[in-house]
Design an enzyme around this catalytic site. Structure first.
Site, short mmCIF file in Angstrom:
data_model
loop_
_atom_site.label_atom_id
_atom_site.label_comp_id
_atom_site.label_asym_id
_atom_site.label_seq_id
_atom_site.Cartn_x
_atom_site.Cartn_y
_atom_site.Cartn_z
N HIS A 49 0.85 -1.19 0.00
CA HIS A 49 0.00 0.00 0.00
C HIS A 49 0.88 1.24 0.00
O HIS A 49 1.96 1.24 0.57
CB HIS A 49 -0.87 0.00 1.26
CG HIS A 49 -2.09 0.85 1.14
ND1 HIS A 49 -3.28 0.38 0.64
CD2 HIS A 49 -2.31 2.15 1.45
CE1 HIS A 49 -4.18 1.35 0.66
NE2 HIS A 49 -3.61 2.44 1.14
N LYS B 183 -7.52 -1.23 6.77
CA LYS B 183 -7.77 -1.98 5.52
C LYS B 183 -6.83 -3.18 5.42
O LYS B 183 -7.22 -4.27 5.05
CB LYS B 183 -7.54 -1.07 4.30
CG LYS B 183 -8.62 -0.02 4.13
CD LYS B 183 -8.57 0.59 2.74
CE LYS B 183 -7.49 1.65 2.58
NZ LYS B 183 -7.84 2.97 3.07
N SER C 190 -6.43 4.59 8.77
CA SER C 190 -7.12 4.30 7.50
C SER C 190 -6.40 3.17 6.76
O SER C 190 -7.01 2.19 6.32
CB SER C 190 -7.15 5.58 6.66
OG SER C 190 -7.41 5.30 5.32
N ASP D 210 -13.94 3.12 7.19
CA ASP D 210 -12.89 3.83 6.45
C ASP D 210 -13.42 4.36 5.13
O ASP D 210 -13.06 5.46 4.71
CB ASP D 210 -11.67 2.93 6.18
CG ASP D 210 -10.61 3.68 5.41
OD1 ASP D 210 -10.14 4.72 5.92
OD2 ASP D 210 -10.28 3.28 4.28
N ARG E 230 -12.96 12.92 4.78
CA ARG E 230 -11.69 13.62 5.01
C ARG E 230 -11.22 14.33 3.74
O ARG E 230 -10.65 15.41 3.78
CB ARG E 230 -10.61 12.63 5.48
CG ARG E 230 -10.81 12.18 6.92
CD ARG E 230 -9.96 10.94 7.22
NE ARG E 230 -8.56 11.16 6.93
CZ ARG E 230 -7.74 10.23 6.42
NH1 ARG E 230 -8.18 9.02 6.14
NH2 ARG E 230 -6.49 10.50 6.20
#
Ligand code: URA
Length: 432
Positions: A84, A189, A185, A163, A170
């Site tokens: 990620h 995930k 966040s 999220d 956000r």
């Protein structure tokens, strides 16, 4: 019963919130019982006051508990890896890393998000591929990883719904670039999707949410400790985001560049980062190899075409076409010309990212739709020399007017001078 207004006030005044009340605020929001405006105010209070490490842990845990989780290794009988990025400009790394790692025999399951602010989101990029489904069910996700070796999906089924809601909120309330909110966040995930080994690409620079190496280190350490609490291995690559990654910025353009890279013809900086991330993921997998061997196998998968074959199988399994000529193309192309000879001293990632959003490649409000065809290709990068009249970049736009503005914006992102800039490597540091 919690009173959201009271929690907002106490956070605004710098208080540390208790575990139960913080968790209930987030779970209540996910159930639709706390309205957007109160969560928006809460996020702004967090932006200014921060969260303690305990609160960050509780927030992450509540976000995970807002939905289902998967035990991916139990489902597949294999160690699954994930990667990620904290978000950058031109960051299409996951699109190229997935097929290379899967081609090396390591299952990769990834849950991605949409673009935030000036940064592009992997899901938006994938949706430029006609037919590609981002919304697999959990059963389909597991089956595809088993059959093809990889899948990249949105917040699938009922994974981390909190999220999904918070991320969009956000994005339009100027509360993205807060360390604890980013860590929670991303890690909610990653932990809910069940990978055992996770490589995180923490971007640092003017186009990233973390502007300094110190902030990026703190974010990396926070995410590593959230992973460790959950028994996962997490490695963070801190990488430069002072200029766009690779050449392409914009959804379909980035998909094409990721495919070029999987074929071994990508831009040098981007290809290097992709192969480094692959080597790291392979060394954390159940293959029992070190990073040098991981790099050798990743290079081989690109060279012998197995990575490209995996790319095709992946897109087709997920309903998309692997025919690159089906990618959308913008009707107007204009060149950005160097007004003088010189060396590129800087190419501002945020300026290029913002120019791409203005062309329509990103969202300005939560419900905006995206133009997948438009974007920018930076032909010349930091440290490279140009003559007057040479092409610096290309703008791909929907209209003549948008193209003119895009050319002006991209030209302003380039700083041309006489002296070469101080060299800055793409991979700045590894934290584990
Ligand atoms: N990527 C995420 O998934 N979440 C953030 O908050 C920022 C980047």
């Amino acid at each position: 019963m919690i009173r959201p207004a009271e929690l907002i006030q106490r956070k605004r005044d710098g208080e540390e919130l208790g575990d139960e009340e913080l968790a209930e605020l987030i779970l209540g929001y996910a159930r639709g019982e706390v309205p957007d405006y109160q969560l928006a105010a809460f996020c702004m209070a967090v932006y200014f006051r921060g969260l303690s490490s305990r609160e960050t842990y509780v927030l992450t845990d509540a976000m995970i508990r807002s939905g289902e989780t998967i035990d991916m290794s139990a489902a597949l009988g294999r160690k699954v890896v994930d990667k990620h990025s904290t978000g950058g400009v031109g960051d299409k790394t996951s699109l190229a890393v997935g097929p290379i790692v899967a081609a090396c025999g390591v299952p990769l399951g990834k849950m991605s998000g949409r673009g935030l602010g000036h940064t592009g989101g992997t899901l938006d990029k994938l949706e430029s591929i006609p037919g590609y489904r981002v919304d697999l069910t959990l059963d389909e996700l597991v089956a595809q990883i088993r059959d093809v070796g990889m899948a990249i999906v949105g917040q699938t089924g009922d994974l981390v719904p909190a999220d999904k809601l918070l991320y969009a909120l956000r994005d339009v309330t100027a509360t993205v670039d807060q360390l604890s909110l980013i860590a929670a966040s991303i890690m909610s995930k990653k932990l809910a999707a069940g990978a055992q080994a996770i490589v995180l690409d923490v971007k640092v620079g003017d186009g990233a949410f973390m502007r300094t190496l110190d902030e990026a280190r703190r974010l990396a350490e926070t995410m590593i400790s959230l992973g460790r609490e959950a028994g996962r291995e997490v490695v963070c690559l801190l990488t430069d985001m002072d200029q766009p990654l690779g050449a392409a910025v914009g959804n379909a353009l980035e998909v094409q560049e990721a495919l070029d890279t999987v074929r071994g013809h990508g831009p040098a900086d981007f290809s290097e980062l992709v192969l480094d991330a692959c080597a790291k993921l392979l060394s954390l997998s159940d293959l029992g190899i070190d990073e040098a061997e991981g790099r050798r196998r990743a290079d081989a998968a690109v060279a012998d075409g197995t990575a490209e074959a995996t790319w095709r199988r992946w897109l087709e399994a997920q309903g998309g076409t692997a025919d690159e000529s089906a990618l959308p193309v913008a009707p107007v192309h204009r060149e950005v010309i160097a007004p003088r000879a010189g060396v590129v001293r800087a190419l501002s990632a945020i300026a290029v990212g913002t120019a791409a959003v203005h062309l329509g490649a990103g969202r300005r409000t939560k419900d905006d739709s995206i133009d997948h065809a438009v974007g920018i290709v930076c032909r010349v990068k930091r440290g490279e020399r140009v003559e007057a009249g040479e092409v610096l970049a290309e703008v791909h736009a929907r209209t003549e007017e948008a193209a003119h503005q895009g050319v002006r914006d991209v030209l302003a992102a380039y700083e041309l001078g006489d002296e070469a800039p101080v060299e800055r490597p793409l991979l700045l540091e590894v934290v584990s």
